[in-house]
Design a protein around this motif. Structure first.
Motif, short mmCIF file in Angstrom:
data_model
loop_
_atom_site.label_atom_id
_atom_site.label_comp_id
_atom_site.label_asym_id
_atom_site.label_seq_id
_atom_site.Cartn_x
_atom_site.Cartn_y
_atom_site.Cartn_z
N LYS A 17 41.56 46.09 39.39
CA LYS A 17 40.98 44.86 38.85
C LYS A 17 41.17 44.78 37.34
N ASP A 97 36.87 42.27 35.84
CA ASP A 97 37.19 41.84 37.20
C ASP A 97 37.53 40.35 37.26
N ASP A 131 34.65 31.95 42.82
CA ASP A 131 34.84 32.98 43.84
C ASP A 131 35.94 32.51 44.79
N LYS A 132 37.03 33.26 44.87
CA LYS A 132 38.16 32.84 45.70
C LYS A 132 37.81 32.76 47.18
N HIS A 133 36.88 33.59 47.62
CA HIS A 133 36.54 33.63 49.05
C HIS A 133 35.69 32.44 49.46
N SER A 134 34.74 32.05 48.62
CA SER A 134 33.83 30.97 48.97
C SER A 134 34.19 29.64 48.31
N SER A 138 30.99 31.01 40.52
CA SER A 138 30.28 32.29 40.55
C SER A 138 29.55 32.58 39.24
N CYS A 220 36.51 35.04 39.82
CA CYS A 220 35.70 36.25 39.79
C CYS A 220 34.75 36.21 40.98
N GLU A 221 34.71 37.30 41.72
CA GLU A 221 33.81 37.36 42.87
C GLU A 221 32.37 37.48 42.39
N ASP A 222 31.49 36.75 43.05
CA ASP A 222 30.07 36.89 42.77
C ASP A 222 29.59 38.19 43.41
N ASP A 223 29.46 39.24 42.59
CA ASP A 223 29.14 40.57 43.12
C ASP A 223 27.67 40.93 42.95
#
Length: 289
Positions: A17, A97, A131-134, A138, A220-223
């Motif tokens: 990352k 990240d 967030d690329k997934h959702s 984020s 960026c992923e919401d982690d």
């Protein structure tokens, strides 16, 4: 004239990352009048991150940490080294990240020009990440929904114009030199969370513009996930309450006492309720405070 800004990052054992973030930075569309100097704290990485950064990007100043700085401590160390050069008109704070969009700095520049024209001074400009997934936003800029004296906030959706905010996430955050000259950098009471919120609120209260840039600046992923522990073990939930990477109880209350003194008792009750009765929050929408 050539403008020079310092880019500040810190990393700990997420090599791929970190390298992806730096590749996206070097691949961005930057003005030919802009010069970057990059300062990266290697906070005790054991996965070879620091070595690979030095090999791939020899122009980056890699600073060795001791492995216990956490995010805010690493960013403070990067800033302390950078400020000694006394040549920067601003600082770009990045989470390692984040994958930057090629035009991200154009959005910062647009916001900077907007604020300079409107307020006659520089400030803080946060770039939204997705967030690329959702496909949800984020991080970015947050608005205090009940006024400056209440801790409740919501994340702003970016538009095609700069928007004022109160709390700025430092995943992508440009900071004008005039801000740190007047209020300093991250408070050393914070090790992980709340450092950027405290910093942006201090800047806002000092009269600097705190803005969200137009559009999306990166990915960026919401982690953060749930901001409480759902462990069945009470001892582990209390450990999470006190952990700097969990609810950071002492730091949270310090943040509250500084900015929302009338709400500290409620903030104290809320984090303990999350710890003792996590099921009460399991089905609530993610929000605030």
């Amino acid at each position: 004239m050539i403008s020079t800004i310092a880019v500040l990052l810190t990393c700990h054992n997420r090599r791929s990352k970190t390298l992806q973030c730096l590749h996206s930075l070097f691949g961005a569309q930057l003005p030919h009048t802009l010069k970057l100097k990059i300062f990266l704290v290697d906070d005790g990485c054991t996965d070879g991150t620091g070595y690979d950064v030095r090999e791939t990007f020899p122009e980056i100043k890699v600073i060795q940490g001791n492995g216990s700085l956490f995010w805010a401590g690493g960013m403070r160390m990067a800033y302390e080294v950078a400020k000694k050069f006394k040549e920067f008109e601003g600082y770009l704070l990045l989470n390692d990240d984040v994958e930057l969009k090629p035009d991200f700095f154009n959005r910062i520049t647009e916001t900077r020009e907007y604020c300079t024209k409107k307020y006659g001074k520089g400030g803080l400009y946060s770039g939204s990440t997705m967030d690329k997934h959702s496909s949800q936003i984020s991080y970015g800029g947050n608005l205090l929904i009940n006024g400056i004296d209440s801790p409740a906030y919501r994340l702003l959706e970016p538009t095609n114009l700069p928007q004022p905010c109160h709390l700025a996430n430092a995943n992508i955050l440009y900071v004008d030199k005039s801000v740190v000259d007047e209020i300093g950098f991250f408070d050393d009471h914070f090790t992980q969370s709340f450092a950027d919120y405290d910093f942006s609120l201090r800047a806002f209260k000092a009269g600097f513009p705190v803005y969200l840039t137009p559009g999306v600046c990166g990915f960026c992923e919401d982690d953060h996930g749930n901001n409480w522990s759902s462990s069945k073990n009470l001892k582990k939930r209390i450990q999470y309450l006190k952990s700097p990477t969990g609810l950071a109880y002492k730091e949270y209350l310090y943040y509250g006492k500084r900015h929302f003194p009338e709400h500290v008792r409620r903030m104290h009750f809320k984090v303990w309720a999350k710890t003792l009765f996590p099921s009460l929050w399991r089905f609530k929408p993610k929000q605030v405070s």
